[in-house]
Design a protein around this motif. Structure first.
Motif, PDB file in Angstrom:
ATOM      1  N   PRO A 112      45.205 -35.633  18.603  1.00 37.65           N
ATOM      2  CA  PRO A 112      46.339 -35.429  17.686  1.00 37.65           C
ATOM      3  C   PRO A 112      47.482 -34.697  18.390  1.00 37.65           C
ATOM      4  N   ARG A 113      48.646 -35.352  18.386  1.00 39.36           N
ATOM      5  CA  ARG A 113      49.820 -34.773  19.049  1.00 39.36           C
ATOM      6  C   ARG A 113      50.156 -33.390  18.515  1.00 39.36           C
ATOM      7  N   GLU A 114      49.913 -33.205  17.208  1.00 40.27           N
ATOM      8  CA  GLU A 114      50.296 -31.926  16.599  1.00 40.27           C
ATOM      9  C   GLU A 114      49.534 -30.735  17.175  1.00 40.27           C
ATOM     10  N   LEU A 115      48.398 -31.010  17.814  1.00 38.61           N
ATOM     11  CA  LEU A 115      47.635 -29.931  18.431  1.00 38.61           C
ATOM     12  C   LEU A 115      47.687 -29.978  19.952  1.00 38.61           C
ATOM     13  N   PHE A 116      47.827 -31.202  20.521  1.00 37.36           N
ATOM     14  CA  PHE A 116      47.660 -31.355  21.965  1.00 37.36           C
ATOM     15  C   PHE A 116      48.918 -31.750  22.736  1.00 37.36           C
ATOM     16  N   ALA A 117      50.097 -31.686  22.083  1.00 40.06           N
ATOM     17  CA  ALA A 117      51.324 -31.943  22.848  1.00 40.06           C
ATOM     18  C   ALA A 117      51.521 -30.753  23.787  1.00 40.06           C
ATOM     19  N   LEU A 118      51.984 -31.028  25.019  1.00 46.02           N
ATOM     20  CA  LEU A 118      52.115 -29.944  25.990  1.00 46.02           C
ATOM     21  C   LEU A 118      53.063 -28.835  25.512  1.00 46.02           C
ATOM     22  N   TRP A 127      47.287 -22.885  23.176  1.00 43.72           N
ATOM     23  CA  TRP A 127      46.393 -22.204  24.121  1.00 43.72           C
ATOM     24  C   TRP A 127      44.954 -22.260  23.636  1.00 43.72           C
ATOM     25  N   VAL A 128      44.763 -22.113  22.320  1.00 45.85           N
ATOM     26  CA  VAL A 128      43.405 -22.198  21.789  1.00 45.85           C
ATOM     27  C   VAL A 128      42.849 -23.607  22.035  1.00 45.85           C
ATOM     28  N   PHE A 129      43.622 -24.631  21.670  1.00 42.58           N
ATOM     29  CA  PHE A 129      43.080 -25.989  21.741  1.00 42.58           C
ATOM     30  C   PHE A 129      42.921 -26.509  23.159  1.00 42.58           C
ATOM     31  N   MET A 130      43.913 -26.296  24.008  1.00 38.85           N
ATOM     32  CA  MET A 130      43.807 -26.869  25.353  1.00 38.85           C
ATOM     33  C   MET A 130      43.136 -25.930  26.348  1.00 38.85           C
ATOM     34  N   VAL A 131      43.582 -24.669  26.365  1.00 35.09           N
ATOM     35  CA  VAL A 131      43.112 -23.767  27.415  1.00 35.09           C
ATOM     36  C   VAL A 131      41.762 -23.143  27.052  1.00 35.09           C
ATOM     37  N   LEU A 132      41.683 -22.503  25.886  1.00 32.55           N
ATOM     38  CA  LEU A 132      40.408 -21.891  25.500  1.00 32.55           C
ATOM     39  C   LEU A 132      39.340 -22.974  25.326  1.00 32.55           C
ATOM     40  N   GLY A 133      39.723 -24.086  24.676  1.00 27.34           N
ATOM     41  CA  GLY A 133      38.764 -25.183  24.460  1.00 27.34           C
ATOM     42  C   GLY A 133      38.207 -25.693  25.776  1.00 27.34           C
ATOM     43  N   GLY A 134      39.084 -25.976  26.723  1.00 28.98           N
ATOM     44  CA  GLY A 134      38.646 -26.465  28.024  1.00 28.98           C
ATOM     45  C   GLY A 134      37.785 -25.437  28.744  1.00 28.98           C
TER      46      GLY A 134
ATOM     47  N   ALA B 104      38.168 -39.494  31.261  1.00 32.98           N
ATOM     48  CA  ALA B 104      38.663 -40.774  30.737  1.00 32.98           C
ATOM     49  C   ALA B 104      40.019 -40.591  30.063  1.00 32.98           C
ATOM     50  N   GLN B 105      40.172 -39.473  29.325  1.00 36.16           N
ATOM     51  CA  GLN B 105      41.465 -39.197  28.677  1.00 36.16           C
ATOM     52  C   GLN B 105      42.553 -39.010  29.719  1.00 36.16           C
ATOM     53  N   LEU B 106      42.200 -38.346  30.823  1.00 37.57           N
ATOM     54  CA  LEU B 106      43.169 -38.145  31.897  1.00 37.57           C
ATOM     55  C   LEU B 106      43.646 -39.507  32.400  1.00 37.57           C
ATOM     56  N   GLY B 107      42.685 -40.408  32.629  1.00 40.07           N
ATOM     57  CA  GLY B 107      43.034 -41.747  33.104  1.00 40.07           C
ATOM     58  C   GLY B 107      43.857 -42.527  32.095  1.00 40.07           C
ATOM     59  N   SER B 108      43.603 -42.290  30.808  1.00 37.94           N
ATOM     60  CA  SER B 108      44.344 -43.020  29.778  1.00 37.94           C
ATOM     61  C   SER B 108      45.789 -42.535  29.688  1.00 37.94           C
ATOM     62  N   GLY B 109      46.070 -41.411  30.361  1.00 39.88           N
ATOM     63  CA  GLY B 109      47.441 -40.923  30.410  1.00 39.88           C
ATOM     64  C   GLY B 109      47.738 -39.793  29.448  1.00 39.88           C
ATOM     65  N   ALA B 110      46.698 -39.122  28.915  1.00 41.71           N
ATOM     66  CA  ALA B 110      46.942 -37.994  28.025  1.00 41.71           C
ATOM     67  C   ALA B 110      47.178 -36.734  28.857  1.00 41.71           C
ATOM     68  N   PRO B 111      48.403 -36.178  28.867  1.00 45.35           N
ATOM     69  CA  PRO B 111      48.671 -35.025  29.723  1.00 45.35           C
ATOM     70  C   PRO B 111      47.833 -33.801  29.348  1.00 45.35           C
ATOM     71  N   ALA B 112      47.480 -33.660  28.050  1.00 42.52           N
ATOM     72  CA  ALA B 112      46.676 -32.510  27.633  1.00 42.52           C
ATOM     73  C   ALA B 112      45.352 -32.475  28.378  1.00 42.52           C
ATOM     74  N   ALA B 113      44.829 -33.659  28.753  1.00 44.91           N
ATOM     75  CA  ALA B 113      43.542 -33.717  29.448  1.00 44.91           C
ATOM     76  C   ALA B 113      43.623 -32.978  30.784  1.00 44.91           C
ATOM     77  N   ALA B 114      44.785 -33.048  31.457  1.00 46.76           N
ATOM     78  CA  ALA B 114      44.933 -32.349  32.745  1.00 46.76           C
ATOM     79  C   ALA B 114      44.812 -30.847  32.527  1.00 46.76           C
ATOM     80  N   VAL B 115      45.434 -30.343  31.454  1.00 45.43           N
ATOM     81  CA  VAL B 115      45.361 -28.914  31.148  1.00 45.43           C
ATOM     82  C   VAL B 115      43.918 -28.531  30.836  1.00 45.43           C
ATOM     83  N   MET B 116      43.249 -29.376  30.025  1.00 41.90           N
ATOM     84  CA  MET B 116      41.874 -29.054  29.628  1.00 41.90           C
ATOM     85  C   MET B 116      40.922 -29.095  30.813  1.00 41.90           C
ATOM     86  N   ILE B 117      41.135 -30.026  31.753  1.00 36.22           N
ATOM     87  CA  ILE B 117      40.264 -30.089  32.936  1.00 36.22           C
ATOM     88  C   ILE B 117      40.478 -28.847  33.810  1.00 36.22           C
TER      89      ILE B 117
END
Lengths: 186, 136
Positions: A112-118, A127-134, B104-117
Motif C-alpha cells: 500500500p502506497r499510503e504506508l510504503f511510499a518513500l 520508519w515503523v513500516f519500512m525500517v523497523l519492520g525490515g 522479489a518486490q525489489l525486482g518488481s520495482g518497489a523502492p520500499a523493498a530496497a529500504v526494507m532489505i
C-alpha cells in the motif's frame, strides 16, 4: 499457455511448485532451501567487523546469493513481463477492515502506497513500516535460525519439530502485530 | 558456471512467489486476519509436497546429480527458535514480506523493498553483534 501464465496462479499450482523447490535444490547440489541466510552472507561479505558470527567462508555459500539474485529477477519477470492485476483480488472483508482500521484507500500494487511510499520516511509511520519492520525481519529470522522458507517449507518438509516451534512463533508474532499492535498504531 | 543452476532456480522461485501473489502485503494481512484460504493453501500444499519429496529421497536413498549422498541437517533448538520466531512474525506482519518476497518486490520495482532489505541487513548484523548477550 501465455494467457495461463499471465493470470494470477491459484494456490494449488503455486504451493506444490514451491514444495518441489525443496527436492530439486537437494538433487541439484545438496542445498537446503533457505533465504534469510543470504542476509547473513551479505553482512559477512560487506561488514564482518570482526564478529565471530560473520567470520566464515561465505564464498562457499555463494549459491544462496545467486538464488536470491534469481528471486529478484523472477520478481521482475513475474510482475513486469508476465503482467499483474492493478489491484490484487483480496477478500472483501480484508478490504473493509483495512479501510476502517488502517484508513487505507489505495489498494493497488504489491504494497500500500499510503504506508510504503518513500516520502513516508519523513514521518514516524514510514520508519515503523519500512525500517523497523525490515529490521525485525532480519534480526528475528537469524535469531530463529530461518524464515518462512528455511523453517516453514524446508524444515517442516523434513519433519523438524524445531521448525514447528519457529513457525508457531512466526504466526504468534504476526497475529500479535495485526490484532494488538496495529489498532494502537492507527 | 556451477552457480547458474541456482540463479535459474531462484528466478523460477521468484516468478512463482510473484504470480501466486504471496509477495503482496495485502495477501499477508488477509492471512493474519483469517479472511482467505489462499496463503494457507500455498504454504500447506508446499509443505505436503515437500514432505512427500523428502520421504521419496530418503526411502530411495537418492543422490544428487553429481552422485553425492543427500544430507539433511537437523535444525537445532535454542530459545531463539521461538523468541526470534516471534520477533520475525512481528516484522512479517508489518512489512508484509518474509525475506524471499522482499527480493522479489525489489525486482518488481518497489523502492520500499530496497529500504526494507537494508533494514533487514542491519537487523541481521545487529543480531550477529549481540548474539553472545541473547538468551540461547
Amino acid at each position: 499457455m501465455l494467457d495461463f501464465l499471465r493470470q494470477p496462479w491459484p494456490w494449488y499450482v503455486a504451493g506444490p511448485l514451491i514444495g518441489l523447490t525443496v527436492p530439486v535444490l537437494l538433487l541439484l547440489g545438496n542445498k537446503a532451501l533457505g533465504i534469510s541466510s543470504s542476509l547473513r552472507h551479505i553482512c559477512a561479505a560487506c561488514v564482518p567487523a570482526g564478529l565471530p558470527f560473520l567470520t566464515y567462508n561465505w564464498r562457499k555459500e555463494a549459491w544462496n546469493l545467486w538464488f536470491v539474485l534469481g528471486i529478484a529477477l523472477g520478481g521482475l519477470l513475474g510482475y513486469r513481463v508476465l503482467g499483474h492485476p492493478e489491484v490484487i483480488a483480496i477478500s472483501a472483508a480484508t478490504v473493509r477492515d483495512l479501510r476502517a482500521e488502517l484508513h487505507l484507500t489505495d489498494f493497488s500494487g504489491l504494497l500500500p502506497r499510503e504506508l510504503f511510499a518513500l516520502e513516508n520516511l519523513s514521518s514516524w509511520r514510514g520508519w515503523v513500516f519500512m525500517v523497523l519492520g525490515g529490521f525485525l525481519v532480519g534480526f528475528g529470522t537469524r535469531y530463529a535460525g530461518g524464515c518462512t522458507s528455511g523453517h516453514a517449507i524446508s524444515g517442516l518438509s523434513n519433519l523438524q519439530w524445531v521448525s514447528l516451534v519457529a513457525v508457531i512463533g512466526f504466526f504468534a508474532g504476526g497475529l500479535l502485530m495485526t490484532w494488538v499492535v496495529y489498532p494502537l498504531l492507527f | 558456471m556451477k552457480n547458474l543452476k541456482y540463479l535459474v532456480m531462484g528466478t523460477l522461485f521468484g516468478v512463482i512467489l510473484t504470480k501466486s501473489e504471496v509477495v503482496s502485503w495485502f495477501r499477508i494481512q488477509e492471512m493474519f486476519r483469517f479472511q482467505s484460504f489462499h496463503m494457507y493453501g500455498v504454504i500447506g500444499s508446499a509443505i505436503i509436497v515437500g514432505i512427500l519429496s523428502i520421504q521419496l529421497i530418503k526411502r530411495n536413498r537418492l543422490r544428487t546429480i553429481s552422485g553425492e549422498e543427500i544430507r539433511l541437517a537437523d535444525k537445532q533448538y535454542s530459545h531463539g527458535t521461538w523468541l526470534g520466531g516471534l520477533i520475525f512474525g512481528l516484522g512479517w506482519a508489518i512489512t508484509g514480506a518474509c525475506p524471499g518476497p522482499l527480493f522479489a518486490q525489489l525486482g518488481s520495482g518497489a523502492p520500499a523493498a530496497a529500504v526494507m532489505i537494508l533494514a533487514a541487513l542491519a537487523g541481521t548484523w545487529t543480531y550477529s553483534a549481540l548474539r553472545d548477550k541473547l538468551p540461547m
